[in-house]
Design a protein around this motif. Structure first.
Motif, PDB file in Angstrom:
ATOM      1  N   GLN A   7       0.823  -1.204   0.000  1.00  0.00           N
ATOM      2  CA  GLN A   7       0.000   0.000   0.000  1.00  0.00           C
ATOM      3  C   GLN A   7       0.860   1.259   0.000  1.00  0.00           C
ATOM      4  O   GLN A   7       0.622   2.176  -0.781  1.00  0.00           O
ATOM      5  CB  GLN A   7      -0.951   0.028   1.213  1.00  0.00           C
ATOM      6  N   ASN A   8       1.854   1.341   0.914  1.00  0.00           N
ATOM      7  CA  ASN A   8       2.628   2.579   0.914  1.00  0.00           C
ATOM      8  C   ASN A   8       3.643   2.623  -0.226  1.00  0.00           C
ATOM      9  O   ASN A   8       4.060   3.695  -0.631  1.00  0.00           O
ATOM     10  CB  ASN A   8       3.216   2.956   2.276  1.00  0.00           C
ATOM     11  N   LEU A   9       4.008   1.482  -0.801  1.00  0.00           N
ATOM     12  CA  LEU A   9       4.816   1.504  -2.022  1.00  0.00           C
ATOM     13  C   LEU A   9       3.984   2.082  -3.163  1.00  0.00           C
ATOM     14  O   LEU A   9       4.482   2.884  -3.957  1.00  0.00           O
ATOM     15  CB  LEU A   9       5.304   0.103  -2.390  1.00  0.00           C
ATOM     16  N   ALA A  10       2.714   1.690  -3.229  1.00  0.00           N
ATOM     17  CA  ALA A  10       1.823   2.240  -4.253  1.00  0.00           C
ATOM     18  C   ALA A  10       1.641   3.739  -4.047  1.00  0.00           C
ATOM     19  O   ALA A  10       1.603   4.507  -5.015  1.00  0.00           O
ATOM     20  CB  ALA A  10       0.481   1.521  -4.222  1.00  0.00           C
ATOM     21  N   THR A  11       1.542   4.156  -2.795  1.00  0.00           N
ATOM     22  CA  THR A  11       1.390   5.578  -2.485  1.00  0.00           C
ATOM     23  C   THR A  11       2.618   6.354  -2.959  1.00  0.00           C
ATOM     24  O   THR A  11       2.493   7.409  -3.583  1.00  0.00           O
ATOM     25  CB  THR A  11       1.175   5.794  -0.976  1.00  0.00           C
ATOM     26  N   ILE A  12       3.799   5.825  -2.683  1.00  0.00           N
ATOM     27  CA  ILE A  12       5.030   6.475  -3.145  1.00  0.00           C
ATOM     28  C   ILE A  12       5.027   6.549  -4.670  1.00  0.00           C
ATOM     29  O   ILE A  12       5.359   7.574  -5.256  1.00  0.00           O
ATOM     30  CB  ILE A  12       6.287   5.738  -2.624  1.00  0.00           C
ATOM     31  N   GLY A  13       4.632   5.456  -5.316  1.00  0.00           N
ATOM     32  CA  GLY A  13       4.601   5.425  -6.774  1.00  0.00           C
ATOM     33  C   GLY A  13       3.619   6.408  -7.390  1.00  0.00           C
ATOM     34  O   GLY A  13       3.753   6.783  -8.558  1.00  0.00           O
ATOM     35  N   CYS A  14       2.636   6.853  -6.626  1.00  0.00           N
ATOM     36  CA  CYS A  14       1.619   7.791  -7.127  1.00  0.00           C
ATOM     37  C   CYS A  14       1.939   9.254  -6.837  1.00  0.00           C
ATOM     38  O   CYS A  14       1.164  10.140  -7.219  1.00  0.00           O
ATOM     39  CB  CYS A  14       0.259   7.443  -6.518  1.00  0.00           C
ATOM     40  N   ALA A  24      10.994  10.308  -1.670  1.00  0.00           N
ATOM     41  CA  ALA A  24      10.169   9.414  -0.857  1.00  0.00           C
ATOM     42  C   ALA A  24      10.625   7.959  -0.990  1.00  0.00           C
ATOM     43  O   ALA A  24      10.639   7.210   0.002  1.00  0.00           O
ATOM     44  CB  ALA A  24       8.702   9.541  -1.244  1.00  0.00           C
ATOM     45  N   ALA A  25      11.000   7.552  -2.183  1.00  0.00           N
ATOM     46  CA  ALA A  25      11.474   6.181  -2.390  1.00  0.00           C
ATOM     47  C   ALA A  25      12.770   5.940  -1.620  1.00  0.00           C
ATOM     48  O   ALA A  25      12.943   4.900  -0.968  1.00  0.00           O
ATOM     49  CB  ALA A  25      11.673   5.907  -3.879  1.00  0.00           C
TER      50      ALA A  25
END
Length: 116
Positions: A7-14, A24-25
């Protein structure tokens, strides 16, 4: 500190701006490195670079430590305001690298727990 989840990887990706996504990454990778360091036995004395410490405490992650450590200065420059130096693709690549780092850590930590 939290281990990056899908979920927070997807958030970073967005994150819209590439520079913000890039920073952020890297921050996510740093937080994960701190979790790994905290999970390894031994005490840490004095000040240490997180990436040098990760390589010492978890030698199986030394390549990741070298990679993210190499990027640290650039990330600091971007975070300080030089946002134009990060291209869209570069930010996306770092998000994918964070995903691979997260997967590698999860696999190795699970393996170490099973063996112990």
């Amino acid at each position: 500190m939290t281990v990056p989840t899908p979920q927070n990887l997807a958030t970073i990706g967005c994150i819209e701006h590439p520079a913000d996504r890039y920073v952020a990454a890297h921050k996510g990778a740093e937080e994960l490195a701190l979790v790994v360091i905290a999970a390894t036995p031994g005490r840490v004395r004095g000040r240490h670079d997180v990436w040098e410490l990760l390589a010492r405490r978890a030698p199986h992650l030394a390549e990741w430590a070298a990679f993210f450590g190499y990027l640290s200065t650039r990330v600091q420059v971007v975070a300080a305001g030089e946002r134009a130096i990060v291209a869209e693709r570069e930010a996306d690549d770092l998000v994918r690298d964070l995903e691979r780092f997260t997967t590698d850590v999860a696999r190795r930590m699970r393996f170490r727990r099973t063996v112990s």
